[in-house]
Enzyme design. Structure first.
Site, PDB file in Angstrom:
ATOM      1  CD  GLU A 119     -20.224 -29.175 -12.831  1.00 17.48           C
ATOM      2  OE1 GLU A 119     -20.745 -30.180 -13.347  1.00 17.48           O
ATOM      3  OE2 GLU A 119     -19.773 -28.236 -13.498  1.00 17.48           O
ATOM      4  CD  GLU A 279     -15.145 -28.071 -13.969  1.00 19.33           C
ATOM      5  OE1 GLU A 279     -15.757 -28.281 -15.027  1.00 19.33           O
ATOM      6  OE2 GLU A 279     -15.238 -28.799 -12.976  1.00 19.33           O
TER       7      GLU A 279
HETATM    8  C1  GAL Z   1     -18.083 -30.038 -15.552  1.00 15.48           C
HETATM    9  C2  GAL Z   1     -17.552 -31.085 -14.592  1.00 15.48           C
HETATM   10  C3  GAL Z   1     -16.222 -31.627 -15.056  1.00 15.48           C
HETATM   11  C4  GAL Z   1     -16.281 -31.989 -16.515  1.00 15.48           C
HETATM   12  C5  GAL Z   1     -16.721 -30.793 -17.300  1.00 15.48           C
HETATM   13  C6  GAL Z   1     -16.820 -31.042 -18.772  1.00 15.48           C
HETATM   14  O1  GAL Z   1     -19.438 -29.836 -15.439  1.00 15.48           O
HETATM   15  O2  GAL Z   1     -17.398 -30.531 -13.308  1.00 15.48           O
HETATM   16  O3  GAL Z   1     -15.916 -32.751 -14.273  1.00 15.48           O
HETATM   17  O4  GAL Z   1     -17.176 -33.042 -16.684  1.00 15.48           O
HETATM   18  O5  GAL Z   1     -17.993 -30.392 -16.876  1.00 15.48           O
HETATM   19  O6  GAL Z   1     -17.303 -29.921 -19.461  1.00 15.48           O
END
Ligand code: GAL
Length: 643
Positions: A119, A279
């Site tokens: 990110e 994710e």
């Molecule tokens: C994302 C990030 C992850 C974790 C996640 C939590 O933005 O890439 O490392 O922090 O959020 O929601």
């Protein structure tokens, strides 16, 4: 993991301090063990370059890697996503580690792709570094863009407020203790900031590429404002998304579903190819104002929605909750307690099973769209920085109303920027195109002339690439067949309406005052000094039609206008003539023309809807001739019965 249907895992995202515990000392054996174990069990790895967080030896020894914030303060060690992208030391150390990782794992059969950093610019939304190295890089970037200092002075209109610049070295980034009003400077700084980090990322890609042919992926964050993802996508092999809607935070799931849909459509459109979900959370994030757990059924529906819009994966952050530190209460497949004996785990496993049974040719299918809506990062930066009409101004929120109205028809939509091709679309919807960049304007004219339908709005065609106002007349005056005179904002105490096809639609904020020339007037203002004047127009231009929506109303109004346009273009939903409220429909078509229609019910109640032809549920085998049933939060994958 196998039981949960997991066949791919992302590893090592922030593991720099473990992989290189001391400068130049690399310890990769532990990582290899994990990759091997996964691989032996049929699970592939997406291997990260761990540059998202810096180890302490790096930040202690080399001050320049720590970014300087907009108040001129150099950060001390801590947090993540906050290195200086111009620092030669940062580049040297990061690229060396990337290269070593690739040398070791680049050809490992278990490594399916590379997850470059994490990110980029995420977390603090202040993605820019204001250190001396970045100032120098900015000056060089500007030299390349403008060539001469005179050209820069003209573009930034620096005679105003005695801003004349004599030498490149006088230029400083916009900061609260310095210049914050020079619009051209602010816009170029945003462009530079996005380009600079992308340039750093390209360096990481090149380092990994030395030893690996696997695809390079970055996890992007939807409409994340600071980075121009259309530009980023060109350097990536695959686009992936981190997706975190706050499900159930609104009374009506349809609100978030619409926004999620826009994000997925953007991700697919960036490279015009399927994307990955890198994710998503099985239960709830830990950083929402209210960390509401996904209710039973929502994990499945929200994940199927990703597939419905063109994703080829459903991945979770994270597999197991950590015991300590920042995200110990962030949702995961495995909780601190109870092993696999949890509702969440069972839902993940059930979804894994469902996904594994989907027809295999779904993975070679794609969401083909006949309609595109323009969302352009540079335009949004400029319009939000315009200091006019409405302050503050959220380009995204206002744009989203158009997207939602389009989405309600349940037809596929591409999201394009001003550099994207317009060819092949039956209609291009271009709300709030304040800035006309590059050759966009010319291409719009050609597109319409050759038979396209172009729909634009108030607060469009105001400035050029440099944020300098067009003079004389609106650049698309002839094509739109109207003369723009002025732009008003409705006083809050006064109601006004647009009268369109016999109905009155409430005006929200902006009203452009225009005079018809060759255009046909389709809707008019109800009140005020522009009562009776055009609020919606259509102009025949070459073989095509150019529409102007001069007033900003709500979704119902846009739907009415789009419905007429779609009817004229014979754009129909594949499933039904009337998509019920809360139902989302998308379509993925395989290379050999087989089409899968996804019907998703985001309502809390089951429903029965009319369908225009017989369909079969490819998973359950149920057949539907004239009505389709959808349970609460159900997603059906359907095919026309003849297949
Ligand atoms: C994302 C990030 C992850 C974790 C996640 C939590 O933005 O890439 O490392 O922090 O959020 O929601």
């Amino acid at each position: 993991m196998k039981e949960a249907g997991i066949n791919c895992a992302t590893l090592a995202v922030f593991a720099w301090a473990r992989l290189e515990p001391e400068e130049g000392v690399y310890e990769f054996d532990w990582l290899e063990d994990i990759i091997n174990t996964l691989y032996e069990n049929g699970i592939h790895t997406i291997l990260a370059t761990p540059t998202g967080a810096m180890p302490r030896w790096l930040t202690d020894k080399y001050e320049e890697v720590r970014k300087v914030d907009r108040n001129g303060v150099r950060r001390i060690h801590g947090n993540r996503h906050n290195f200086c992208p111009s620092s030669p030391v940062m580049r040297e150390k990061a690229y060396m580690l990337d290269e070593k990782l690739s040398e070791r794992f680049g050809k490992h059969p278990g490594v399916a792709a590379w997850h470059i950093s994490n990110e980029y610019a995420g977390d603090n939304h202040e993605s820019d570094c204001h250190c001396p190295l970045c100032q120098k890089a900015f000056q060089e970037w500007l030299k390349e863009r403008y060539g001469t200092i005179d050209a820069l002075n003209h573009a930034w209109w620096t005679d105003f407020w005695s801003n004349h610049i004599n030498d490149w070295e006088e230029i400083h980034s916009p900061v609260p203790y310095g210049e914050e009003n020079l619009k051209g400077l602010i816009l170029d700084w945003k462009r530079f900031t996005s380009d600079r980090l992308l340039n750093f990322c390209e360096g990481e890609i090149a380092a990994v590429r030395k030893y690996s042919d696997q695809p390079m992926v970055c996890n992007l964050m939807g409409f994340f404002r600071p980075m121009n993802y259309f530009k980023w996508a060109k350097s990536l092999d695959i686009v992936s998304l981190d997706n975190y809607p706050f499900w159930h935070s609104e009374r009506d799931e349809n609100v978030l579903a619409g926004e999620a849909a826009a994000i997925f459509d953007l991700m697919r459109s960036l490279k015009h190819q399927p994307f990955l979900i890198m994710e998503s959370v099985p239960s709830s994030v830990n950083w929402a104002p209210r960390c509401i757990l996904k209710r039973p059924g929502m994990l499945e529906l929200s994940s199927m929605q990703m597939i419905a819009h063109g994703s080829e994966s459903v991945q979770y952050f994270q597999w197991r909750k950590g015991r300590g530190s920042a995200e110990k209460y962030h949702g995961a497949v495995i909780d601190h307690k109870n092993g696999g004996n949890t509702r969440t785990y069972r839902e993940v496993a059930a979804l894994g099973e469902r996904l594994s049974k989907l027809p295999s040719d779904l993975l070679s299918s794609f969401n083909q769209a006949r309609i595109a809506i323009v969302y352009d990062w540079e335009n949004c930066w400029a319009v939000e920085n315009a200091e006019a009409v409405l302050n503050p101004f959220s380009c995204y929120k206002r744009w989203l109303v158009y997207y939602r109205a389009l989405r309600s028809f349940g037809v596929n939509i591409d999201i394009i920027d001003m550099e994207s091709s317009l060819e092949g679309y039956d209609a291009v919807i271009a709300p709030l195109n304040y800035m006309y960049r590059g050759d966009y304007m010319e291409r719009v004219k050609q597109y319409t002339e050759k038979g396209g339908t172009y729909v634009t709005t108030y607060w469009s065609g105001e400035v050029d690439d440099s944020d300098l106002c067009f003079t004389g007349s609106h650049p698309l005056r002839e094509m739109l067949g109207v003369r723009h005179e002025e732009t008003d904002v409705r006083p809050l105490w006064q109601e006004n309406h647009v009268l369109y096809q016999g109905k009155a639609y409430e005006i929200r904020d902006i009203c452009a005052v225009v005079h018809e020339e060759s255009a046909e007037v389709l809707g008019t203002y109800e009140q005020d000094y522009y009562q009776g004047m055009p609020a919606v127009t259509m102009n025949r231009y070459g073989e095509g039609n150019a529409y102007l929506i001069a007033a900003e109303c709500g979704e119902d109004f846009m739907k009415a206008v789009f419905s007429d346009i779609f009817n004229r273009l014979s754009i129909h939903n594949p499933l039904t003539n009337e998509v019920p409220y809360g139902v989302e429909v998308t379509e993925r078509t395989t290379e050999d023309g087989r089409s899968y229609v996804f019907a998703m019910n985001f309502n809390r109640e089951p429903l029965k809807m009319e369908i225009s032809q017989p369909y079969r549920d490819v998973e359950t085998g149920e057949e539907f001739s004239d009505h389709l049933t959808l349970a609460r939060w159900q997603c059906r994958v359907l095919q026309k019965k003849e297949f």
